[in-house]
Structure formats: C-alpha cells, structure tokens
Design a protein around this motif. Sequence first.
Motif, short mmCIF file in Angstrom:
data_model
loop_
_atom_site.label_atom_id
_atom_site.label_comp_id
_atom_site.label_asym_id
_atom_site.label_seq_id
_atom_site.Cartn_x
_atom_site.Cartn_y
_atom_site.Cartn_z
N GLY A 1 0.82 -1.21 0.00
CA GLY A 1 0.00 0.00 0.00
C GLY A 1 0.85 1.25 0.00
N ARG B 1 -0.21 -9.16 0.14
CA ARG B 1 -0.87 -10.12 -0.75
C ARG B 1 -0.13 -10.21 -2.08
NH1 ARG B 1 -6.12 -7.12 -1.53
NH2 ARG B 1 -4.49 -5.55 -1.59
N TYR C 1 -3.42 -13.59 4.26
CA TYR C 1 -3.92 -13.11 5.55
C TYR C 1 -4.87 -14.10 6.22
CZ TYR C 1 -1.86 -8.68 4.02
OH TYR C 1 -1.00 -7.71 3.58
N ILE D 1 -9.19 -0.82 3.83
CA ILE D 1 -9.84 -0.40 2.57
C ILE D 1 -10.98 0.57 2.87
CG2 ILE D 1 -9.24 -2.40 1.16
CD1 ILE D 1 -11.97 -3.59 1.68
N LEU E 1 -2.58 1.07 11.60
CA LEU E 1 -3.15 2.24 10.94
C LEU E 1 -4.65 2.27 11.19
CD1 LEU E 1 -1.60 4.39 9.17
CD2 LEU E 1 -0.32 2.35 9.72
N THR F 1 -3.55 11.23 3.37
CA THR F 1 -2.26 10.89 2.77
C THR F 1 -2.50 10.53 1.31
OG1 THR F 1 -1.64 10.03 4.95
CG2 THR F 1 -0.22 9.43 3.10
N LEU G 1 -6.04 5.01 -1.59
CA LEU G 1 -7.21 5.00 -0.72
C LEU G 1 -7.90 6.37 -0.67
CD1 LEU G 1 -7.68 3.24 2.65
CD2 LEU G 1 -7.98 5.71 2.60
N1 LIG Z 1 -4.55 7.50 2.92
C1 LIG Z 1 -5.24 8.16 3.85
O1 LIG Z 1 -5.59 9.35 3.67
C2 LIG Z 1 -5.59 7.50 5.14
C3 LIG Z 1 -6.24 8.26 6.13
C4 LIG Z 1 -6.58 7.65 7.33
C5 LIG Z 1 -6.26 6.33 7.55
N2 LIG Z 1 -5.63 5.61 6.57
C6 LIG Z 1 -5.35 4.19 6.84
O2 LIG Z 1 -4.01 3.90 6.51
C7 LIG Z 1 -3.90 2.53 6.11
C8 LIG Z 1 -3.09 2.44 4.82
O3 LIG Z 1 -3.84 3.03 3.78
P1 LIG Z 1 -3.18 3.58 2.44
O4 LIG Z 1 -3.57 4.99 2.36
O5 LIG Z 1 -1.76 3.20 2.37
O6 LIG Z 1 -4.07 2.78 1.38
P2 LIG Z 1 -3.63 1.90 0.13
O7 LIG Z 1 -2.49 2.46 -0.59
O8 LIG Z 1 -4.90 1.67 -0.62
O9 LIG Z 1 -3.16 0.53 0.82
C9 LIG Z 1 -4.12 -0.43 1.20
C10 LIG Z 1 -3.57 -1.34 2.24
O10 LIG Z 1 -4.57 -2.29 2.64
C11 LIG Z 1 -4.16 -3.62 2.33
N3 LIG Z 1 -5.32 -4.27 1.73
C12 LIG Z 1 -6.04 -3.89 0.65
N4 LIG Z 1 -7.07 -4.74 0.45
C13 LIG Z 1 -7.00 -5.67 1.45
C14 LIG Z 1 -7.77 -6.80 1.77
N5 LIG Z 1 -8.83 -7.17 1.05
N6 LIG Z 1 -7.43 -7.51 2.87
C15 LIG Z 1 -6.36 -7.16 3.62
N7 LIG Z 1 -5.57 -6.11 3.34
C16 LIG Z 1 -5.90 -5.36 2.27
C17 LIG Z 1 -2.96 -3.51 1.40
O11 LIG Z 1 -2.06 -4.55 1.71
P3 LIG Z 1 -1.28 -5.48 0.64
O12 LIG Z 1 0.16 -5.06 0.69
O13 LIG Z 1 -1.49 -6.85 1.15
O14 LIG Z 1 -1.89 -5.22 -0.71
C18 LIG Z 1 -2.39 -2.15 1.81
O15 LIG Z 1 -1.59 -2.28 2.96
C19 LIG Z 1 -5.33 1.99 6.05
O16 LIG Z 1 -5.63 1.32 7.24
C20 LIG Z 1 -6.17 3.25 5.97
O17 LIG Z 1 -7.47 3.05 6.48
C21 LIG Z 1 -5.28 6.17 5.37
#
Ligand SMILES: NC(=O)c1ccc[n+]([C@@H]2O[C@H](COP(=O)([O-])OP(=O)(O)OC[C@H]3O[C@@H](n4cnc5c(N)ncnc54)[C@H](OP(=O)(O)O)[C@@H]3O)[C@@H](O)[C@H]2O)c1
Length: 252
Positions: free
Chosen positions: A21, A45, A66, A94, A147, A200, A204
Amino acid sequence: MLKMTATATANPTALVVGASGGIGAAVLERYLRDPAYKRVFAVSRGPQPAELASVEPRLEWLTSDYSETSVADIVEQISQGGCELRRVIICNGILHNGRLKPEKSLDKVGREAMHEVFDANVVVPALWVSTLARHLRKSNDCAIAVLSARVGSISDNRLGGWYSYRSSKAALNMFLKTASIEYARRAPRVKLVAFHPGTTDTALSQPFQGGVPQGKLFSPAFVAERLCEQLETLQPDGELTFVDWDARPVPW
Ligand SMILES: NC(=O)c1ccc[n+]([C@@H]2O[C@H](COP(=O)([O-])OP(=O)(O)OC[C@H]3O[C@@H](n4cnc5c(N)ncnc54)[C@H](OP(=O)(O)O)[C@@H]3O)[C@@H](O)[C@H]2O)c1
C-alpha cells in the motif's frame, strides 16, 4: 527514562504488514534506510516489487493471503529466525475498491461490502495482533502500530456517512484497546498504538482529495517518518495510544 531504540539488541527487526500500500511501502522504505534494523520483513498479498529485489539483502518479502494459517506461519518463521521484533506496523485497510465505495446514506449499507471492509480493516489486523501476543511474551521492547483513522473516533463524528469504514475503524480501536489490557499482562514491554496518518496521498484517499485544504495532503514518506519517529519515544505503559501524525491524541 529508557528509550525504545533498536540498537540495544543483537538482531533488531521490523515487520511491515500491508507493504504494497501507499503508506505500507513508505514505512518499509523508511525501515530499510535505518541501519539499526538488521532484518526487515514485509508482508503483502502481492509480490515483491522488482526495484526492491536486488538492492536490499536485509529485506525478506513474504506473500500472504492473511488467513489464520498464513499469519501464524509467518510469525513462527520470524521468531525461529532469531529475530527480535522491535517494530510492527500494520497498514491494512480499505475504503473503496472496484466492488464498493463508502456509503453516503443508510440506504447504501449492504452486507457484502460491510463484511469486506470489516475483514480488511478489523479482522486482518486483529489476527496479527493476537498471533503476535504469544511470540512477544519475552520481548524487552516492541511497538505495534496499527493504521486506524480519525473517522473511527465516535466523539469526533460530526459529518456522518462512510458507515462501514467509520464503524470498522471504531471496532479496530476497541479491539486494540482490549488487546492492550491483555498485552499488559502477557507481554508488558510491548506498546500498542492506533495511528491516524492524516489525509495521505495514496490510492485510498485519491477519489476524496478534492476538498483537502492546501498543505493538508501528506506524502506517504512524510507520514511514515512521523509514525516511526513517534514509535522511538512512546513507552510501553499497558495502554493503547490513539494518536495522529502530529503526535496529538485523537479522542475516542
Ligand atoms: N490515505 C489516507 O488518507 C488514510 C487516512 C486515514 C487512515 N488511513 C489508513 O491507513 C492505512 C493504509 O492506507 P493507504 O492509504 O496506504 O491505502 P492503500 O495504498 O490503498 O493501501 C491499502 C492497504 O490495505 C491492504 N489491503 C487492501 N485490500 C485488502 C484486503 N482485502 N485484505 C487485507 N488487506 C488489504 C494492502 O495490503 P497489501 O500489501 O497486502 O496489498 C495495503 O496495505 C489503512 O488502514 C487506511 O485506512 C489512510
């Protein structure tokens, strides 16, 4: 006061779960730049990106579906390799994908989408935290950061909407709070952190970046640095800390 540093042990190790991610990849890169970590495990994954393959002998990339078996096997593999886990960052989550988008109203709430969001946002992190408890009993110092998101704060919810995502992050926080009570007994030198990264620039948040004020859309590298910095100073205290990128506590 004793600081949690990686240098005090022979084989300090970092584990990044969800390493494909946006935030996961940045956290991984951050630990690979830090020579204090002798081993760095990445779980995803997906396969190891080609650009990491040749340059990083300290990195071990493990693919996982997972499932409970896969999580248990990976934790066992890390423990048996003589690695001392000092940092675990769980980045899974997600908000939307090809099948689902955040619900703006109650009429949009559906069983399948809600299950899918809860699985990635609560069940997967919960499996890691529960499996790691057994292996961290004798840990001298370890921080586990998961997170989370400010929208999981019940008292901060003024806008409504995003039913599955909000409620999954609230459930995640409650799981972690409950786990912190058991960790205090079983693995008292482990600190649990629920981390809000701020908005960020990742896949997502991409569809929702339009309304973000100037200067408030962070790069994954910035967020990774703020998270890792905080983990160097937070002490195991038997509590769950819910904190944002700026080290400010987030209300429950
Ligand atoms: N971006 C933001 O603005 C923001 C704000 C608040 C909180 N967050 C939190 O930060 C975390 C990381 O988000 P990101 O912004 O880096 O999003 P991202 O780039 O979309 O990454 C998604 C993450 O979720 C995992 N994932 C996706 N589908 C999944 C599934 N079906 N089962 C298990 N794992 C799955 C991926 O892991 P793999 O390596 O296995 O693909 C990856 O680590 C999340 O918990 C999100 O809720 C993000």
